[in-house]
Motif scaffolding. Structure first.
Motif, PDB file in Angstrom:
ATOM      1  N   ASN A  25       0.811  -1.215   0.000  1.00 16.22           N
ATOM      2  CA  ASN A  25       0.000   0.000   0.000  1.00 16.22           C
ATOM      3  C   ASN A  25       0.846   1.267   0.000  1.00 16.22           C
ATOM      4  N   ARG A  26       2.144   1.125   0.294  1.00 18.23           N
ATOM      5  CA  ARG A  26       3.031   2.291   0.302  1.00 18.23           C
ATOM      6  C   ARG A  26       3.772   2.466  -1.018  1.00 18.23           C
ATOM      7  N   SER A  27       3.557   1.527  -1.954  1.00 19.48           N
ATOM      8  CA  SER A  27       4.267   1.574  -3.227  1.00 19.48           C
ATOM      9  C   SER A  27       3.562   2.490  -4.220  1.00 19.48           C
ATOM     10  N   ARG A  28       4.309   3.434  -4.747  1.00 22.87           N
ATOM     11  CA  ARG A  28       3.739   4.340  -5.752  1.00 22.87           C
ATOM     12  C   ARG A  28       3.734   3.722  -7.142  1.00 22.87           C
ATOM     13  N   ALA A  29       4.073   2.440  -7.229  1.00 24.04           N
ATOM     14  CA  ALA A  29       3.993   1.744  -8.521  1.00 24.04           C
ATOM     15  C   ALA A  29       2.549   1.525  -8.932  1.00 24.04           C
ATOM     16  N   TYR A  30       1.629   1.579  -7.956  1.00 21.39           N
ATOM     17  CA  TYR A  30       0.208   1.367  -8.227  1.00 21.39           C
ATOM     18  C   TYR A  30      -0.513   2.718  -8.292  1.00 21.39           C
ATOM     19  N   THR A  31      -1.328   2.882  -9.333  1.00 25.51           N
ATOM     20  CA  THR A  31      -2.001   4.161  -9.565  1.00 25.51           C
ATOM     21  C   THR A  31      -2.841   4.596  -8.374  1.00 25.51           C
ATOM     22  N   ARG A  32      -3.615   3.665  -7.820  1.00 27.15           N
ATOM     23  CA  ARG A  32      -4.502   4.028  -6.709  1.00 27.15           C
ATOM     24  C   ARG A  32      -3.705   4.473  -5.491  1.00 27.15           C
ATOM     25  N   ASN A  33      -2.543   3.885  -5.291  1.00 24.56           N
ATOM     26  CA  ASN A  33      -1.705   4.317  -4.175  1.00 24.56           C
ATOM     27  C   ASN A  33      -1.238   5.759  -4.374  1.00 24.56           C
ATOM     28  N   ARG A  34      -0.879   6.134  -5.613  1.00 26.21           N
ATOM     29  CA  ARG A  34      -0.444   7.505  -5.871  1.00 26.21           C
ATOM     30  C   ARG A  34      -1.584   8.485  -5.624  1.00 26.21           C
ATOM     31  N   ILE A  35      -2.798   8.064  -5.975  1.00 25.33           N
ATOM     32  CA  ILE A  35      -3.952   8.930  -5.701  1.00 25.33           C
ATOM     33  C   ILE A  35      -4.118   9.115  -4.193  1.00 25.33           C
ATOM     34  N   ARG A  36      -4.029   8.003  -3.451  1.00 23.61           N
ATOM     35  CA  ARG A  36      -4.220   8.074  -1.996  1.00 23.61           C
ATOM     36  C   ARG A  36      -3.101   8.838  -1.297  1.00 23.61           C
ATOM     37  N   LEU A  37      -1.857   8.609  -1.730  1.00 23.53           N
ATOM     38  CA  LEU A  37      -0.700   9.188  -1.038  1.00 23.53           C
ATOM     39  C   LEU A  37      -0.387  10.615  -1.467  1.00 23.53           C
ATOM     40  N   ASP A  38      -0.680  10.948  -2.733  1.00 20.90           N
ATOM     41  CA  ASP A  38      -0.268  12.248  -3.259  1.00 20.90           C
ATOM     42  C   ASP A  38      -1.420  13.194  -3.579  1.00 20.90           C
ATOM     43  N   VAL A  39      -2.494  12.677  -4.177  1.00 20.73           N
ATOM     44  CA  VAL A  39      -3.576  13.550  -4.641  1.00 20.73           C
ATOM     45  C   VAL A  39      -4.537  13.916  -3.511  1.00 20.73           C
ATOM     46  N   VAL A  40      -5.016  12.910  -2.788  1.00 24.49           N
ATOM     47  CA  VAL A  40      -6.007  13.163  -1.731  1.00 24.49           C
ATOM     48  C   VAL A  40      -5.496  14.152  -0.682  1.00 24.49           C
ATOM     49  N   PRO A  41      -4.252  14.037  -0.201  1.00 19.05           N
ATOM     50  CA  PRO A  41      -3.778  15.036   0.772  1.00 19.05           C
ATOM     51  C   PRO A  41      -3.824  16.466   0.240  1.00 19.05           C
ATOM     52  N   GLN A  42      -3.550  16.661  -1.061  1.00 18.99           N
ATOM     53  CA  GLN A  42      -3.634  17.998  -1.631  1.00 18.99           C
ATOM     54  C   GLN A  42      -5.072  18.505  -1.627  1.00 18.99           C
ATOM     55  N   LEU A  43      -6.024  17.629  -1.958  1.00 21.57           N
ATOM     56  CA  LEU A  43      -7.436  18.026  -1.946  1.00 21.57           C
ATOM     57  C   LEU A  43      -7.905  18.322  -0.523  1.00 21.57           C
ATOM     58  N   ARG A  44      -7.363  17.598   0.432  1.00 21.81           N
ATOM     59  CA  ARG A  44      -7.756  17.830   1.827  1.00 21.81           C
ATOM     60  C   ARG A  44      -7.232  19.173   2.325  1.00 21.81           C
ATOM     61  N   GLN A  45      -6.122  19.615   1.765  1.00 21.59           N
ATOM     62  CA  GLN A  45      -5.621  20.945   2.137  1.00 21.59           C
ATOM     63  C   GLN A  45      -6.557  22.030   1.607  1.00 21.59           C
ATOM     64  N   ILE A  46      -7.146  21.797   0.436  1.00 20.65           N
ATOM     65  CA  ILE A  46      -8.106  22.758  -0.122  1.00 20.65           C
ATOM     66  C   ILE A  46      -9.382  22.765   0.702  1.00 20.65           C
ATOM     67  N   ASN A  47      -9.848  21.568   1.088  1.00 18.29           N
ATOM     68  CA  ASN A  47     -11.068  21.449   1.900  1.00 18.29           C
ATOM     69  C   ASN A  47     -10.885  20.314   2.890  1.00 18.29           C
ATOM     70  N   PRO A  48     -10.656  20.611   4.162  1.00 19.19           N
ATOM     71  CA  PRO A  48     -10.461  19.551   5.159  1.00 19.19           C
ATOM     72  C   PRO A  48     -11.647  18.587   5.247  1.00 19.19           C
ATOM     73  N   ALA A  49     -12.844  19.079   4.853  1.00 26.62           N
ATOM     74  CA  ALA A  49     -14.045  18.229   4.871  1.00 26.62           C
ATOM     75  C   ALA A  49     -14.304  17.658   3.480  1.00 26.62           C
ATOM     76  N   MET A  50     -13.233  17.405   2.733  1.00 25.25           N
ATOM     77  CA  MET A  50     -13.339  16.938   1.355  1.00 25.25           C
ATOM     78  C   MET A  50     -14.165  15.666   1.227  1.00 25.25           C
ATOM     79  N   GLU A  51     -13.959  14.696   2.126  1.00 26.22           N
ATOM     80  CA  GLU A  51     -14.687  13.430   2.027  1.00 26.22           C
ATOM     81  C   GLU A  51     -16.172  13.616   2.305  1.00 26.22           C
ATOM     82  N   ASP A  52     -16.494  14.541   3.200  1.00 24.69           N
ATOM     83  CA  ASP A  52     -17.900  14.852   3.469  1.00 24.69           C
ATOM     84  C   ASP A  52     -18.555  15.426   2.209  1.00 24.69           C
ATOM     85  N   ALA A  53     -17.832  16.309   1.510  1.00 25.50           N
ATOM     86  CA  ALA A  53     -18.355  16.892   0.273  1.00 25.50           C
ATOM     87  C   ALA A  53     -18.519  15.819  -0.804  1.00 25.50           C
TER      88      ALA A  53
END
Length: 446
Positions: free
Chosen positions: A189-217
């Protein structure tokens, strides 16, 4: 969704909203040993006595991480033993299978898991969370998906339920910490070789910085998207009933539909009759053909034509070789797998649904009986439903041609006794007077 809710409360609301569980149901829990699946196990254990659930678990060892994978398997076995939960285990060399089939590791593993889980019967509970659904939406949209792909992971799909689909990964981890629930960490799950892992590790944290309640939205968006998709799909289904005529479809009626409804109708037609998952370019080509006529060959070698005002599939289906065996105990090779017939004594058992669906009463068989491939004129009357041709049942269930061609039928001199995927005819169904019955089990090659 209130992000401050406890996991138990959130999951229970989800179960009730979608009618996921009924008292006394048999539920197979997909148990990887990770935090999500362990939280799901403990949530369902808390409901076991209250609802009288019959809980079992299933674990797939993908043999991808050596000793770590084997350690996950040992951990899951130990946990299930401690909670008196029967465990089913499949060891599958997913790496080799992925190479042989030209699939990515993630996709191959997903197919192997769901094939195994559904083969166990009953209802399957997976531990997908809202966080998983958010990652899926981001992945799908990046690849150019439409509204269907923006709906995320469905709470219910057939016999698969997802009680934690409105819970976040943070809620899962908090639940495990509060209740002292141990779980395994998957190093992959820590390997960035998998696309979904890169989304979870790199993309989602950036979106959470824009809106901390991102998952609620996202949760609100997913609810709206699913309702809109369900409405459009229903309209497409109604339109198909009006346009269908003897396996052909009125091109003028289809072309008159609004684009969102028309594309869904065409998608359903191609999937049901052509056995392909159509791409957007196929739908656009078909829309053009509704006006201009013509013929096209889609992926999978499916020919579609519009002529004389009708959309048709001119190429004949390639059927596998027909087969026929006596209906008696034994194991038989069938197209794409194996069939086994087991003679059982009823005793004083109260039959569960999973037994009723794969059994025929021996004393209700009319003379010579066989296990065979489908034949013209096959018809079936299911419990509580009118008698229908097998072809009509296939159409209603949207079963693609390749699956229809491999369907296994049990029949006697009076007609169909049982059909794979549908169950027994009412005349052969087990009842209080049943003394002996045949169980018919089908295994398909992974």
């Amino acid at each position: 969704m209130n992000m401050n809710k406890s996991l138990e409360r959130q999951a229970m609301e989800t179960v009730e909203r979608y009618g996921m569980l009924a008292p006394g149901e048999r539920v197979i829990i997909a148990l990887s040993g990770g935090a999500d699946s362990m939280a799901l196990l403990h949530f369902l254990l808390a409901l076991r006595e209250r609802l009288g659930l019959v809980l079992e678990a299933a674990h797939v060892n993908h043999l991808l991480r050596g000793e770590e994978s084997d350690g996950d398997e040992r951990f899951v076995r130990s946990v299930c033993d401690g909670h008196a939960v029967p465990l089913h285990v499949l060891r599958a060399d997913v790496g080799t299978l992925a190479q042989e089939r030209g699939l990515g590791i993630e996709e191959c593993g997903r197919r192997v898991r769901y094939h195994y889980l559904t083969s166990l019967g009953g209802k399957t509970a997976t531990a997908h969370t809202l966080s998983d659904s958010v990652e899926t939406v981001l992945y799908n949209l990046t690849r150019g998906a439409g509204l269907r792909g923006a709906c995320g992971i469905p709470p219910v799909r057939g016999a698969v339920i997802r009680p934690l689909i409105d819970c976040t990964r943070d809620q899962v981890e908090a639940y495990c910490a509060e209740n002292g629930i141990e779980y395994r960490l998957d190093s992959s799950n820590r390997s960035r070789a998998y696309t979904r892992n890169r989304i979870r590790l790199d993309v989602v944290p950036q979106l959470r910085q824009i809106n901390p309640a991102m998952e609620d939205a996202f949760c609100r968006f997913l609810t709206d998207a699913r309702e809109d998709e369900a409405c459009l799909s229903h309209l497409a289904e109604e339109a198909l009933h009006g346009a269908e005529c003897g396996g052909r479809y009125d091109a003028q009626l289809l072309s008159a539909l609004t684009p969102p409804v028309r594309r869904r109708a065409l998608y359903r037609i191609l999937y049901t009759h052509g056995g392909v998952m159509p791409e957007r370019r196929h739908l656009i080509r078909l829309e053009e053909m509704l006006h201009s006529g013509g013929r096209a060959s889609l992926n999978g070698g499916v020919d579609v034509a519009v002529s004389g005002g009708f959309l048709t599939f001119p190429a004949a289906e390639k059927e596998p070789e027909p087969f026929c065996f006596p209906l008696r105990p034994g194991r038989y090779t069938i197209p794409g797998g194996e069939a086994e017939i087991i003679l059982q004594s009823a005793g004083h058992k109260k039959f569960k649904n999973e037994v009723l669906d794969i059994a025929v009463d021996c004393d209700k068989i009319n003379r010579k009986a066989v296990l065979r491939s489908r034949a013209p004129g096959d018809a079936l009357q299911l419990a509580g439903r009118p008698r229908k041709s097998l072809k009509k049942l296939f159409n209603e269930a949207h079963i693609p041609p390749d699956a229809r061609a491999m369907c296994v039928i049990a029949a006697d001199e009076a007609g169909v006794l049982w059909a794979e995927g549908f169950g027994p005819d009412v005349r052969a169904r087990l009842g209080a007077e049943t003394r002996r019955f045949y169980q018919i089990r089908i295994w398909r090659n992974i």
